[in-house]
Scaffold this motif. Sequence first.
Motif, short mmCIF file in Angstrom:
data_model
loop_
_atom_site.label_atom_id
_atom_site.label_comp_id
_atom_site.label_asym_id
_atom_site.label_seq_id
_atom_site.Cartn_x
_atom_site.Cartn_y
_atom_site.Cartn_z
N GLY A 122 0.83 -1.20 0.00
CA GLY A 122 0.00 0.00 0.00
C GLY A 122 0.86 1.25 0.00
O GLY A 122 2.09 1.19 0.08
N TYR A 123 0.19 2.38 -0.10
CA TYR A 123 0.82 3.69 -0.07
C TYR A 123 0.16 4.54 1.00
O TYR A 123 -1.01 4.33 1.33
N SER A 124 0.90 5.51 1.51
CA SER A 124 0.32 6.40 2.50
C SER A 124 0.83 7.83 2.33
O SER A 124 1.94 8.05 1.84
N LEU A 125 -0.01 8.77 2.72
CA LEU A 125 0.33 10.18 2.82
C LEU A 125 0.06 10.61 4.24
O LEU A 125 -0.96 10.20 4.82
N LEU A 126 0.92 11.43 4.81
CA LEU A 126 0.73 11.95 6.16
C LEU A 126 0.79 13.47 6.11
O LEU A 126 1.53 14.05 5.31
N ASN A 127 0.05 14.11 6.99
CA ASN A 127 -0.06 15.57 6.98
C ASN A 127 1.28 16.28 7.17
O ASN A 127 1.48 17.37 6.67
N ASN A 128 2.22 15.66 7.88
CA ASN A 128 3.50 16.32 8.15
C ASN A 128 4.64 15.78 7.29
O ASN A 128 5.80 15.95 7.61
N SER A 129 4.30 15.14 6.17
CA SER A 129 5.30 14.56 5.28
C SER A 129 5.24 15.22 3.91
O SER A 129 4.16 15.61 3.45
N ILE A 130 6.37 15.32 3.24
CA ILE A 130 6.40 15.91 1.91
C ILE A 130 6.26 14.87 0.80
O ILE A 130 5.97 15.21 -0.34
N GLY A 131 6.46 13.61 1.12
CA GLY A 131 6.44 12.57 0.10
C GLY A 131 5.34 11.56 0.34
O GLY A 131 4.49 11.70 1.22
N ILE A 132 5.38 10.53 -0.46
CA ILE A 132 4.46 9.40 -0.33
C ILE A 132 5.27 8.21 0.14
O ILE A 132 6.42 8.03 -0.28
N SER A 133 4.71 7.42 1.03
CA SER A 133 5.40 6.25 1.56
C SER A 133 4.76 4.99 1.03
O SER A 133 3.56 4.96 0.74
N SER A 134 5.54 3.93 0.93
CA SER A 134 5.01 2.63 0.52
C SER A 134 5.46 1.59 1.51
O SER A 134 6.45 1.77 2.23
N GLY A 135 4.73 0.51 1.57
CA GLY A 135 5.06 -0.57 2.47
C GLY A 135 4.01 -1.65 2.35
O GLY A 135 3.24 -1.68 1.39
#
Length: 109
Positions: free
Chosen positions: A77-90
């Motif tokens: 999956g992918y995730s976005l967080l309010n305090n992050s500039i990028g997209i994460s995967s895991g």
Amino acid sequence: TPENKLGKSLASITGWLQSAVEGSVGNTDFPAKRNATGFTAFPGGARTDVGQFIQMGIGGFWWTSTEISTNTGNAYGYSLLNNSIGISSGYASKMNGFSVRCVKDNPTK
């Protein structure tokens, strides 16, 4: 300044908890980058494997169609967080509840 504003370009311009991190999804800076892709990702949070709803307003989580293995019960999956500039995967257990994005096939292609 942060060069990678991929998260900001995918995120909706409303609904995210505010963040002071420069270039982050929850910061209103770089207005031209905000939802530039039109994906309009909302911070719907996730549902845990025990039925708790978490991180609403803070993060958005989306499944991919890729399983790690048919025996593990996990998927990517992918995730976005309010305090992050990028997209994460895991990967996570498929017992969790993440969002999905449905895309209609174009019959002319």
